[in-house]
Design an enzyme around this catalytic site. Structure first.
Site, PDB file in Angstrom:
ATOM      1  CE  LYS A  51      -3.758  -2.447   2.212  1.00 50.34           C
ATOM      2  NZ  LYS A  51      -4.317  -2.913   3.487  1.00 50.34           N
ATOM      3  CD  GLN A  95      -3.032  -4.418   6.682  1.00 46.77           C
ATOM      4  OE1 GLN A  95      -2.985  -3.515   5.865  1.00 46.77           O
ATOM      5  NE2 GLN A  95      -3.730  -5.525   6.478  1.00 46.77           N
ATOM      6  CG  ASP A 118      -9.739   0.076   6.051  1.00 46.86           C
ATOM      7  OD1 ASP A 118      -9.659  -0.343   4.883  1.00 46.86           O
ATOM      8  OD2 ASP A 118      -8.989  -0.285   6.972  1.00 46.86           O
TER       9      ASP A 118
END
Ligand code: NAP
Length: 301
Positions: A51, A95, A118
Protein backbone atom coordinates in the site's frame (compact mmCIF):
# COMPACT_ATOMS: atom_id res chain seq x y z
CA UNK A 1 -15.06 -18.49 -20.07
CA UNK A 2 -13.63 -15.02 -19.55
CA UNK A 3 -10.94 -14.41 -16.95
CA UNK A 4 -11.71 -11.21 -15.06
CA UNK A 5 -8.34 -9.49 -14.92
CA UNK A 6 -8.43 -7.47 -11.70
CA UNK A 7 -4.85 -6.37 -12.19
CA UNK A 8 -5.58 -4.70 -15.53
CA UNK A 9 -8.75 -3.01 -14.26
CA UNK A 10 -6.93 -1.88 -11.11
CA UNK A 11 -4.21 -0.32 -13.28
CA UNK A 12 -6.85 1.65 -15.19
CA UNK A 13 -8.37 2.88 -11.92
CA UNK A 14 -4.91 3.81 -10.63
CA UNK A 15 -4.40 5.86 -13.80
CA UNK A 16 -7.61 7.79 -13.00
CA UNK A 17 -6.36 8.27 -9.45
CA UNK A 18 -2.99 9.50 -10.69
CA UNK A 19 -4.75 12.09 -12.88
CA UNK A 20 -6.78 13.28 -9.88
CA UNK A 21 -3.62 13.52 -7.78
CA UNK A 22 -2.02 15.66 -10.50
CA UNK A 23 -5.07 17.95 -10.56
CA UNK A 24 -4.92 18.34 -6.79
CA UNK A 25 -1.18 19.00 -6.90
CA UNK A 26 -1.85 21.75 -9.43
CA UNK A 27 -3.86 23.41 -6.66
CA UNK A 28 -1.13 22.90 -4.09
CA UNK A 29 -2.78 19.87 -2.44
CA UNK A 30 -1.05 16.51 -1.93
CA UNK A 31 -3.33 13.63 -0.87
CA UNK A 32 -1.89 11.88 2.18
CA UNK A 33 -2.40 8.30 3.39
CA UNK A 34 -1.21 6.94 6.73
CA UNK A 35 -1.11 3.18 7.22
CA UNK A 36 -0.73 1.95 10.79
CA UNK A 37 0.64 -1.49 11.50
CA UNK A 38 0.81 -2.91 15.02
CA UNK A 39 3.11 -5.92 15.42
CA UNK A 40 5.14 -7.89 12.90
CA UNK A 41 2.72 -10.31 11.26
CA UNK A 42 4.51 -11.03 7.95
CA UNK A 43 1.35 -11.03 5.79
CA UNK A 44 0.18 -7.71 7.29
CA UNK A 45 3.66 -6.21 6.86
CA UNK A 46 3.61 -7.26 3.18
CA UNK A 47 0.18 -5.64 2.66
CA UNK A 48 1.39 -2.42 4.30
CA UNK A 49 4.56 -2.33 2.17
CA UNK A 50 2.46 -2.78 -0.97
CA UNK A 51 0.00 0.00 0.00
CA UNK A 52 2.89 2.33 0.85
CA UNK A 53 4.61 1.55 -2.48
CA UNK A 54 1.51 2.09 -4.62
CA UNK A 55 0.49 5.28 -2.83
CA UNK A 56 3.98 6.71 -3.45
CA UNK A 57 3.85 5.63 -7.09
CA UNK A 58 0.55 7.49 -7.48
CA UNK A 59 2.07 10.65 -6.05
CA UNK A 60 0.58 10.58 -2.55
CA UNK A 61 2.25 11.66 0.64
CA UNK A 62 2.56 8.28 2.35
CA UNK A 63 3.21 7.67 6.01
CA UNK A 64 3.90 4.14 7.24
CA UNK A 65 3.63 3.83 11.00
CA UNK A 66 4.96 0.60 12.47
CA UNK A 67 4.22 0.08 16.14
CA UNK A 68 5.50 -2.53 18.53
CA UNK A 69 3.36 -5.66 19.08
CA UNK A 70 3.02 -4.64 22.77
CA UNK A 71 1.46 -1.24 21.88
CA UNK A 72 -1.38 -0.45 24.29
CA UNK A 73 -4.89 0.63 23.40
CA UNK A 74 -4.13 4.12 24.72
CA UNK A 75 -0.96 4.41 22.67
CA UNK A 76 -2.75 3.33 19.49
CA UNK A 77 -5.62 5.73 20.17
CA UNK A 78 -3.10 8.52 20.71
CA UNK A 79 -1.54 7.72 17.30
CA UNK A 80 -4.96 7.91 15.66
CA UNK A 81 -5.74 11.22 17.36
CA UNK A 82 -2.42 12.65 16.13
CA UNK A 83 -3.21 11.54 12.57
CA UNK A 84 -6.73 13.01 12.81
CA UNK A 85 -5.13 16.36 13.61
CA UNK A 86 -2.48 16.17 10.88
CA UNK A 87 -3.67 18.16 7.83
CA UNK A 88 -1.18 16.36 5.56
CA UNK A 89 -3.01 13.08 6.20
CA UNK A 90 -6.40 12.66 4.49
CA UNK A 91 -6.76 8.90 4.91
CA UNK A 92 -5.99 6.64 7.87
CA UNK A 93 -5.86 2.88 7.55
CA UNK A 94 -5.42 0.51 10.43
CA UNK A 95 -3.99 -2.77 9.14
CA UNK A 96 -5.82 -5.85 10.50
CA UNK A 97 -5.51 -8.10 12.40
CA UNK A 98 -4.62 -6.36 15.66
CA UNK A 99 -2.88 -8.04 18.62
CA UNK A 100 -5.26 -9.32 21.32
CA UNK A 101 -4.86 -6.34 23.71
CA UNK A 102 -6.29 -3.98 21.07
CA UNK A 103 -10.05 -3.36 20.89
CA UNK A 104 -10.17 -2.65 17.18
CA UNK A 105 -13.75 -1.34 17.11
CA UNK A 106 -12.92 1.33 19.64
CA UNK A 107 -9.86 2.44 17.67
CA UNK A 108 -11.89 2.59 14.44
CA UNK A 109 -14.43 4.80 16.22
CA UNK A 110 -11.55 7.07 17.15
CA UNK A 111 -10.70 7.75 13.48
CA UNK A 112 -12.19 10.92 12.04
CA UNK A 113 -14.93 9.49 9.73
CA UNK A 114 -13.77 11.84 6.95
CA UNK A 115 -10.34 10.15 7.07
CA UNK A 116 -11.74 6.62 7.44
CA UNK A 117 -10.64 5.33 4.01
CA UNK A 118 -11.39 1.75 5.10
CA UNK A 119 -15.05 2.68 5.51
CA UNK A 120 -15.41 0.89 8.85
CA UNK A 121 -16.48 3.83 11.03
CA UNK A 122 -20.17 3.61 12.04
CA UNK A 123 -20.80 6.99 10.34
CA UNK A 124 -19.62 5.60 7.00
CA UNK A 125 -21.46 2.31 7.52
CA UNK A 126 -24.63 4.32 8.24
CA UNK A 127 -24.08 6.50 5.17
CA UNK A 128 -23.74 3.39 3.02
CA UNK A 129 -26.96 1.96 4.43
CA UNK A 130 -28.96 5.14 3.73
CA UNK A 131 -27.36 5.61 0.30
CA UNK A 132 -25.44 8.81 1.07
CA UNK A 133 -23.01 9.28 -1.87
CA UNK A 134 -20.33 10.76 0.41
CA UNK A 135 -19.92 7.43 2.25
CA UNK A 136 -16.41 6.04 2.30
CA UNK A 137 -17.10 2.39 1.47
CA UNK A 138 -14.90 -0.61 2.40
CA UNK A 139 -12.36 -1.19 -0.37
CA UNK A 140 -12.84 -4.91 -1.06
CA UNK A 141 -16.60 -4.81 -1.72
CA UNK A 142 -16.12 -1.58 -3.67
CA UNK A 143 -13.45 -3.37 -5.72
CA UNK A 144 -15.77 -6.33 -6.39
CA UNK A 145 -18.57 -4.05 -7.56
CA UNK A 146 -16.24 -2.03 -9.76
CA UNK A 147 -14.65 -5.13 -11.28
CA UNK A 148 -18.08 -6.51 -12.15
CA UNK A 149 -19.14 -3.17 -13.69
CA UNK A 150 -15.88 -2.57 -15.59
CA UNK A 151 -16.09 -6.10 -17.03
CA UNK A 152 -19.46 -5.25 -18.61
CA UNK A 153 -21.43 -7.62 -16.37
CA UNK A 154 -24.97 -6.39 -15.78
CA UNK A 155 -26.11 -6.42 -12.16
CA UNK A 156 -29.53 -4.89 -12.75
CA UNK A 157 -32.10 -7.62 -12.14
CA UNK A 158 -29.39 -10.26 -11.66
CA UNK A 159 -29.51 -12.68 -8.75
CA UNK A 160 -26.29 -12.24 -6.78
CA UNK A 161 -25.50 -14.77 -4.09
CA UNK A 162 -22.79 -13.73 -1.63
CA UNK A 163 -21.38 -16.44 0.64
CA UNK A 164 -20.06 -14.60 3.71
CA UNK A 165 -21.68 -11.90 5.85
CA UNK A 166 -18.68 -10.09 7.33
CA UNK A 167 -18.61 -6.33 7.87
CA UNK A 168 -15.44 -6.35 5.76
CA UNK A 169 -16.88 -7.94 2.62
CA UNK A 170 -20.28 -9.65 2.49
CA UNK A 171 -22.54 -7.15 4.23
CA UNK A 172 -21.30 -3.95 2.52
CA UNK A 173 -21.19 -5.71 -0.85
CA UNK A 174 -24.85 -6.70 -0.45
CA UNK A 175 -25.71 -3.05 0.27
CA UNK A 176 -23.74 -1.83 -2.76
CA UNK A 177 -25.28 -4.31 -5.17
CA UNK A 178 -28.85 -3.79 -4.01
CA UNK A 179 -28.75 0.00 -4.16
CA UNK A 180 -30.62 1.74 -6.93
CA UNK A 181 -28.75 2.71 -10.08
CA UNK A 182 -25.57 1.86 -11.95
CA UNK A 183 -23.66 -1.14 -10.59
CA UNK A 184 -26.62 -1.98 -8.34
CA UNK A 185 -30.27 -3.03 -8.73
CA UNK A 186 -29.40 -6.68 -8.09
CA UNK A 187 -31.50 -9.19 -6.18
CA UNK A 188 -29.09 -10.14 -3.41
CA UNK A 189 -29.01 -13.26 -1.27
CA UNK A 190 -26.45 -13.42 1.55
CA UNK A 191 -25.52 -16.90 2.79
CA UNK A 192 -23.31 -17.91 5.72
CA UNK A 193 -22.26 -20.85 7.85
CA UNK A 194 -25.79 -21.39 9.15
CA UNK A 195 -27.46 -21.35 5.74
CA UNK A 196 -29.31 -24.57 5.01
CA UNK A 197 -28.89 -26.30 1.63
CA UNK A 198 -26.12 -23.91 0.61
CA UNK A 199 -25.55 -25.58 -2.75
CA UNK A 200 -29.20 -25.09 -3.72
CA UNK A 201 -28.83 -21.37 -2.98
CA UNK A 202 -25.50 -20.84 -4.71
CA UNK A 203 -26.50 -22.82 -7.81
CA UNK A 204 -29.29 -20.30 -8.44
CA UNK A 205 -26.87 -17.37 -8.65
CA UNK A 206 -26.27 -15.40 -11.84
CA UNK A 207 -23.31 -13.89 -10.00
CA UNK A 208 -21.74 -15.88 -7.15
CA UNK A 209 -19.39 -14.14 -4.73
CA UNK A 210 -17.29 -16.26 -2.37
CA UNK A 211 -16.01 -14.42 0.73
CA UNK A 212 -15.60 -17.30 3.14
CA UNK A 213 -11.91 -17.74 4.01
CA UNK A 214 -11.77 -21.48 3.18
CA UNK A 215 -9.51 -22.61 0.37
CA UNK A 216 -11.37 -24.24 -2.53
CA UNK A 217 -14.68 -24.35 -0.61
CA UNK A 218 -16.83 -23.56 -3.66
CA UNK A 219 -16.69 -26.72 -5.74
CA UNK A 220 -18.27 -27.37 -9.13
CA UNK A 221 -21.56 -28.58 -7.61
CA UNK A 222 -22.09 -25.16 -5.97
CA UNK A 223 -22.15 -23.34 -9.31
CA UNK A 224 -24.85 -23.16 -11.98
CA UNK A 225 -23.97 -23.33 -15.69
CA UNK A 226 -23.09 -19.90 -17.08
CA UNK A 227 -22.66 -18.11 -13.75
CA UNK A 228 -20.18 -15.32 -13.08
CA UNK A 229 -17.92 -16.16 -10.12
CA UNK A 230 -16.10 -13.58 -8.00
CA UNK A 231 -13.57 -15.12 -5.63
CA UNK A 232 -12.70 -12.81 -2.74
CA UNK A 233 -10.84 -15.44 -0.71
CA UNK A 234 -7.12 -15.23 -0.03
CA UNK A 235 -5.88 -18.36 1.69
CA UNK A 236 -2.37 -19.66 2.30
CA UNK A 237 -2.01 -23.29 1.35
CA UNK A 238 1.14 -25.22 2.20
CA UNK A 239 3.09 -25.92 -0.99
CA UNK A 240 6.66 -27.23 -0.59
CA UNK A 241 7.26 -26.59 -4.32
CA UNK A 242 7.04 -22.82 -3.74
CA UNK A 243 10.07 -20.89 -2.49
CA UNK A 244 8.05 -19.51 0.45
CA UNK A 245 6.57 -22.92 1.26
CA UNK A 246 3.01 -21.81 0.51
CA UNK A 247 0.82 -20.52 -2.28
CA UNK A 248 -2.16 -18.19 -2.25
CA UNK A 249 -5.47 -19.62 -3.29
CA UNK A 250 -9.08 -18.49 -3.32
CA UNK A 251 -12.30 -19.81 -1.83
CA UNK A 252 -13.23 -21.30 -5.21
CA UNK A 253 -11.84 -24.55 -6.60
CA UNK A 254 -10.83 -22.69 -9.77
CA UNK A 255 -9.92 -25.59 -12.07
CA UNK A 256 -13.21 -27.44 -11.69
CA UNK A 257 -15.46 -24.35 -11.42
CA UNK A 258 -14.02 -22.21 -14.26
CA UNK A 259 -15.34 -24.37 -17.15
CA UNK A 260 -18.94 -23.90 -15.88
CA UNK A 261 -18.72 -20.12 -15.74
CA UNK A 262 -19.02 -17.32 -18.27
CA UNK A 263 -16.54 -15.25 -16.24
CA UNK A 264 -14.41 -15.83 -13.16
CA UNK A 265 -11.74 -13.99 -11.16
CA UNK A 266 -8.34 -15.61 -10.60
CA UNK A 267 -6.55 -15.64 -7.23
CA UNK A 268 -4.17 -13.90 -7.14
CA UNK A 269 -4.84 -11.16 -9.70
CA UNK A 270 -8.60 -10.74 -9.27
CA UNK A 271 -10.17 -8.93 -6.33
CA UNK A 272 -6.85 -8.35 -4.50
CA UNK A 273 -5.44 -5.60 -6.76
CA UNK A 274 -8.91 -4.02 -6.97
CA UNK A 275 -8.96 -3.65 -3.18
CA UNK A 276 -5.72 -1.66 -3.20
CA UNK A 277 -6.88 0.48 -6.16
CA UNK A 278 -10.09 1.34 -4.31
CA UNK A 279 -8.11 2.30 -1.19
CA UNK A 280 -6.20 4.80 -3.31
CA UNK A 281 -9.45 6.05 -4.91
CA UNK A 282 -11.03 6.44 -1.46
CA UNK A 283 -8.01 8.41 -0.25
CA UNK A 284 -8.24 10.85 -3.15
CA UNK A 285 -11.99 11.23 -2.57
CA UNK A 286 -11.38 11.82 1.16
CA UNK A 287 -8.78 14.45 0.26
CA UNK A 288 -11.15 16.14 -2.21
CA UNK A 289 -13.93 16.29 0.41
CA UNK A 290 -11.63 17.59 3.14
CA UNK A 291 -10.13 20.29 0.95
CA UNK A 292 -13.40 21.35 -0.71
CA UNK A 293 -12.07 20.19 -4.11
CA UNK A 294 -14.73 17.59 -4.86
CA UNK A 295 -16.87 18.31 -7.91
CA UNK A 296 -19.90 16.12 -8.65
CA UNK A 297 -22.34 14.10 -6.62
CA UNK A 298 -20.81 10.68 -6.07
CA UNK A 299 -17.05 10.05 -6.02
CA UNK A 300 -17.69 6.40 -6.86
CA UNK A 301 -19.32 7.04 -10.24
P1 NAP B 1 -14.74 -13.67 7.88
O1 NAP B 1 -14.95 -12.44 8.65
O2 NAP B 1 -14.10 -14.86 8.54
O3 NAP B 1 -16.15 -14.14 7.30
C1 NAP B 1 -16.31 -15.35 6.64
C2 NAP B 1 -17.75 -15.56 6.30
O4 NAP B 1 -17.86 -16.83 5.65
C3 NAP B 1 -18.67 -15.58 7.52
O5 NAP B 1 -19.86 -14.86 7.26
C4 NAP B 1 -18.96 -17.05 7.70
O6 NAP B 1 -20.24 -17.35 8.24
C5 NAP B 1 -18.90 -17.57 6.27
N1 NAP B 1 -18.60 -19.00 6.27
C6 NAP B 1 -17.58 -19.63 6.93
N2 NAP B 1 -17.67 -20.95 6.73
C7 NAP B 1 -18.76 -21.16 5.97
C8 NAP B 1 -19.39 -22.31 5.45
N3 NAP B 1 -18.90 -23.53 5.70
N4 NAP B 1 -20.50 -22.15 4.72
C9 NAP B 1 -20.99 -20.92 4.47
N5 NAP B 1 -20.46 -19.79 4.94
C10 NAP B 1 -19.34 -19.90 5.67
O7 NAP B 1 -13.88 -13.41 6.57
P2 NAP B 1 -13.75 -12.06 5.69
O8 NAP B 1 -12.93 -11.09 6.40
O9 NAP B 1 -15.07 -11.66 5.14
O10 NAP B 1 -12.85 -12.62 4.49
C11 NAP B 1 -13.29 -13.66 3.65
C12 NAP B 1 -12.18 -14.07 2.72
O11 NAP B 1 -11.85 -12.96 1.89
C13 NAP B 1 -10.86 -14.45 3.40
O12 NAP B 1 -10.22 -15.46 2.64
C14 NAP B 1 -10.03 -13.19 3.34
O13 NAP B 1 -8.65 -13.43 3.36
C15 NAP B 1 -10.47 -12.66 2.00
N6 NAP B 1 -10.31 -11.22 1.84
C16 NAP B 1 -9.73 -10.82 0.68
C17 NAP B 1 -9.57 -9.49 0.44
C18 NAP B 1 -8.99 -9.06 -0.86
O14 NAP B 1 -8.49 -7.95 -0.97
N7 NAP B 1 -9.07 -9.89 -1.90
C19 NAP B 1 -9.95 -8.54 1.39
C20 NAP B 1 -10.57 -8.98 2.56
C21 NAP B 1 -10.75 -10.34 2.77
P3 NAP B 1 -20.65 -16.93 9.75
O15 NAP B 1 -20.89 -15.44 9.70
O16 NAP B 1 -21.88 -17.71 10.00
O17 NAP B 1 -19.49 -17.30 10.62
Amino acid sequence: MKLLDGKAVAERINEETRRKVEELKGRGIIPGLAVVLVGDDPASAAYVRNKDKISRELGFYSQKIELDVATTQQELLATVIRLNANPAVHGILLQSPQPPQIKEEEVVRGINPEKDVDGFHPINVGKLVIGDPTALVPCTPLGCQRLIAESGIETSGAHVVIVGRSMLVGKPLALLLMRKGKGGDATVTVAHSRSRNLQDITRRADILVAAIGKAGFIRSEFVGEGAVVIDVGINRVVDPAKPRGYRLTGDVAFDEVAPKTTAITPVPGGVGPMTVAMLMANTVAACQYQTGSFVGRDHRS
